[in-house]
Design an enzyme around this catalytic site. Structure first.
Site, PDB file in Angstrom:
ATOM      1  NE  ARG A 180      -3.652  -2.379   2.405  1.00 61.50           N
ATOM      2  CZ  ARG A 180      -4.627  -2.634   3.278  1.00 61.50           C
ATOM      3  NH1 ARG A 180      -4.924  -1.712   4.197  1.00 61.50           N
ATOM      4  NH2 ARG A 180      -5.285  -3.764   3.255  1.00 61.50           N
TER       5      ARG A 180
ATOM      6  NE  ARG B 292      -1.385   5.195   8.787  1.00 61.50           N
ATOM      7  CZ  ARG B 292      -2.649   4.761   8.767  1.00 61.50           C
ATOM      8  NH1 ARG B 292      -3.113   4.116   7.717  1.00 61.50           N
ATOM      9  NH2 ARG B 292      -3.433   4.968   9.801  1.00 61.50           N
TER      10      ARG B 292
ATOM     11  CD  GLU C 247      -8.832  -0.757  10.582  1.00 62.61           C
ATOM     12  OE1 GLU C 247      -9.107  -1.586   9.680  1.00 62.61           O
ATOM     13  OE2 GLU C 247      -8.779   0.481  10.382  1.00 62.61           O
TER      14      GLU C 247
ATOM     15  CB  SER D 248     -12.036  -4.080   8.971  1.00 58.35           C
ATOM     16  OG  SER D 248     -11.474  -4.449   7.732  1.00 58.35           O
TER      17      SER D 248
ATOM     18  NE  ARG E  27      -2.180  -0.861  11.258  1.00 54.28           N
ATOM     19  CZ  ARG E  27      -3.090  -0.023  10.784  1.00 54.28           C
ATOM     20  NH1 ARG E  27      -4.357  -0.125  11.165  1.00 54.28           N
ATOM     21  NH2 ARG E  27      -2.736   0.926   9.939  1.00 54.28           N
TER      22      ARG E  27
END
Length: 512
Positions: free
Chosen positions: A334, A349, A421, A424, A473
Site C-alpha cells: 500500500r 503503517r 485498528e 475489519s 499491527r
C-alpha cells in the site's frame, strides 16, 4: 515517486503510483461485449462504483477518438432500479459522503433509452425495406428501396455509435455510486461509529511503558534504518524472534480458520488492474493506495481479498457449493498516500506487510449471518491472545464503496497510548460479484430438475471479507501489551506451539 523492483532475474519493472480506480467497474458473467438491446436487464440492488481510467499512455491514446474513456468491462448495474429508487439512492450517496453524481447518471440513462428506442425503430424500418426487396419489383421501385435502405443504414450506424458512447459515459458515471447501506449503520464520520463490544481491560504496568519501536530496538527485532536505505521510508527488516513471531502468527491464524471450515490459499500478489477495480477499489484524488506496474495492466495487491475474489471470476457456481470459505495468506502493498501524521511510527503503517484474510462467497439471504460469523471469529482470535479491544460498527462515511456494513476491531496499544485498528470485517453484498461476474444457479425445487428452459435463473453471490491477522499491527499489540519490567516480552500461550515452544523474548544481554 517511482519504485524499482526486480521481478525476474533479468527484467526490471518500474512501479509507480497510478490512478487505478481503487473502486470498481463491471459485473457481468463473462466480460460482456456491447449488446445494443436489453441494456442491463438484471435487477439487483447492489450498485456499482468507479470511473474507468487507464494506467498507460498507450491505452489512453487508443481512446482518443472518443470523448470519454471507454470502459474495458461493464458492471451489471440495474439502472431502472436506480431511477425508480432515486430518492433512496440520493440519500445514501449523501450519507456516505460520496462524490457520485446521481443526476448525471439519470440524465444519461434517459438519453440512452431515447436513443435505444430510435435505434430499434430504424432497425424495424430497415428490416421492412429488406422484406420488400424479396418480392418482384419494378427496377425503379427496387432502386428506390435500395436508396432508402442505404440511408437507413447510414443513419443507424451513426445512432449506434451514439448509443455505444452513451453506454460508456453512463458506465463511468454510475460506477461511482456506492453500495447501499445497512439500515443499522450509524450515520456520519468515523467519530459516529458505535461500540458493538468491549473485551477486557487495558493492561496495568508498574513501570514506564515502552512502545514497540523501543522494545524492538532493545530486543534486536527490527531494523528500520537499513530498510530505509535499501527501500525507503515505511519499510522494515524483521530480525531474530520477530521473524519467528511473524511465521507463528500466520500459521496460528490459518490453522484457526481451517478449524472453522476455511480452505487455505496462498495467492498471486500481482494482479490485473481490472480485477482490483472489480473488487471495488479506486483512488481518491492523488491519494491512491495502489502500486501499479508501469507499462503493464498489472499492479500489486493491497489485500488478498482481491486475488481471492478473482478465483471464481466470470463463473456460475452451483448452489450446493455455497458457501465457499477461504483463508488466504499474502504479502500486501500500500502506498499509504495521505497518511502523514496518522500513527506512522514504526510498524503501525507500512508499505509492505503480511496478512491472513478470510473471504466468503454465499447466497444473498445468508450474508448477514456470515458477517456475524466473521466478526465473532475475529473476536475469538484476539480474545484468545489476551488483547483488550473494542469492536466498532463503522459509520456511513467510513465505509468503502463496496461495503454494505463494516465492523472494525481496535486493540489497545499501551506504547502508542491509543486504540489501533487491527482488523475489519465487511459485507459487500453483491457489489463485487456484479463486477467480477460471480453468480450461482439456485437448485430447482422440482423432483427432477432439468437444465435449459426449466433451469432457475442465476443470481449474484454475496461476498464478505475479514482480517484474521495483519502481522505488523499484531506484533505492535503483542510487544506493547505483554512487555515486562526487565524489557522482555511474554508470548501468549496460543502462539507458542507455532513458535517452537518459545515462551518469552528476552533482551540479548540477559539471555542464558
Amino acid at each position: 515517486m517511482v519504485l524499482h523492483c526486480c521481478f525476474t532475474g533479468t527484467t526490471l519493472h518500474s512501479l509507480k503510483l497510478a490512478a487505478i480506480p481503487y473502486f470498481s467497474r463491471t459485473l457481468t458473467s463473462r466480460l460482456t461485449p456491447y449488446y445494443p438491446r436489453p441494456l442491463f436487464p438484471l435487477a439487483v440492488r447492489s450498485l456499482s462504483a468507479a470511473v474507468v481510467q487507464t494506467a498507460s499512455s498507450s491505452a489512453a491514446t487508443s481512446t482518443d477518438e472518443y470523448q470519454v474513456v471507454k470502459p474495458q468491462w461493464k458492471a451489471a448495474i440495474d439502472f431502472k432500479w436506480i431511477r425508480d429508487n432515486k430518492e433512496s439512492v440520493a440519500v445514501n450517496i449523501k450519507n456516505r459522503n460520496s462524490n457520485a453524481n446521481l443526476e448525471i447518471v439519470l440524465e444519461l440513462y434517459e438519453k440512452l433509452l431515447s436513443v435505444q428506442k430510435e435505434v430499434e425503430k430504424l432497425r424495424a424500418e430497415r428490416n421492412a425495406v429488406a422484406n420488400k426487396m424479396k418480392g418482384k419489383l419494378e427496377p425503379s421501385e427496387r432502386q428506390k428501396l435500395i436508396e432508402e435502405g442505404k440511408n437507413l443504414k447510414e443513419e443507424l450506424v451513426t445512432l449506434e455509435e451514439d448509443l455505444l458512447k452513451l453506454t460508456d459515459e453512463l458506465q463511468q458515471e454510475a460506477q461511482s455510486i456506492p453500495n447501499m447501506t445497512h439500515p443499522d449503520v450509524p450515520l456520519g464520520g468515523e467519530d459516529s461509529s458505535t461500540v458493538r463490544k468491549m473485551v477486557g481491560k487495558p493492561a496495568e504496568f508498574s513501570f514506564a511503558v515502552k512502545d514497540h519501536v523501543q522494545l524492538g530496538k532493545e530486543l534486536d527485532l527490527f531494523d528500520f534504518d537499513a530498510a530505509a536505505e535499501v527501500s525507503g521510508s515505511k519499510f522494515y527488516y524483521l530480525k531474530n524472534e520477530a521473524v519467528i513471531l511473524e511465521m507463528g502468527l500466520v500459521n496460528w491464524a490459518v490453522s484457526e480458520a481451517m478449524k472453522r471450515g476455511f480452505t487455505p490459499l496462498t495467492t498471486p500478489e500481482i494482479v490485473r488492474s481490472s480485477v482490483v477495480e472489480k473488487c471495488g477499489f479506486q483512488p481518491r484524488g492523488t491519494n491512491t493506495q495502489v502500486y501499479s506496474i508501469e507499462n503493464s495492466d498489472q499492479c500489486l495487491i493491497g489485500t488478498a481479498e482481491i486475488p481471492v475474489g478473482g478465483i471464481h471470476m466470470d463463473s456460475i457456481l452451483s448452489e450446493s457449493s455455497l458457501p465457499l470459505k477461504y483463508v488466504a495468506f499474502s504479502h500486501c502493498f500500500r502506498t499509504e498516500a495521505g497518511a502523514a501524521g496518522a500513527a506512522t511510527r514504526g510498524l503501525y503503517r507500512v508499505h509492505q506487510f503480511s496478512k491472513v484474510e478470510m473471504f466468503i462467497l454465499c447466497r444473498p439471504d445468508e450474508s448477514d449471518s456470515y458477517h456475524e460469523e466473521l466478526i465473532e471469529i475475529e473476536e475469538e482470535l484476539f480474545s484468545s491472545l489476551g488483547f483488550h479491544f473494542k469492536t466498532l460498527d463503522m459509520a456511513s462515511e467510513d465505509l468503502g464503496a463496496p461495503a454494505y456494513r463494516k465492523f472494525d476491531v481496535e486493540a489497545w496499544m499501551p506504547g502508542l497510548g491509543r486504540y489501533g485498528e487491527i482488523s475489519s470485517a465487511s459485507n459487500c453484498t453483491d457489489y463485487q460479484s456484479r463486477r467480477l461476474g460471480i453468480r450461482y444457479r439456485p437448485e430447482s425445487s422440482s423432483a427432477s430438475p432439468k437444465k435449459g428452459k426449466n433451469a432457475a435463473p442465476t443470481q449474484f453471490v454475496h461476498t464478505l471479507n475479514a482480517t484474521a491477522c495483519a502481522v505488523p499491527r499484531m506484533i505492535v499489540s503483542l510487544l506493547e501489551n505483554f512487555q515486562q519490567e526487565d524489557g522482555s516480552v511474554i508470548i501468549p500461550e496460543p502462539l507458542r506451539p507455532f513458535m517452537g515452544g518459545l515462551q518469552i523474548i528476552k533482551p540479548k544481554h540477559i539471555q542464558n
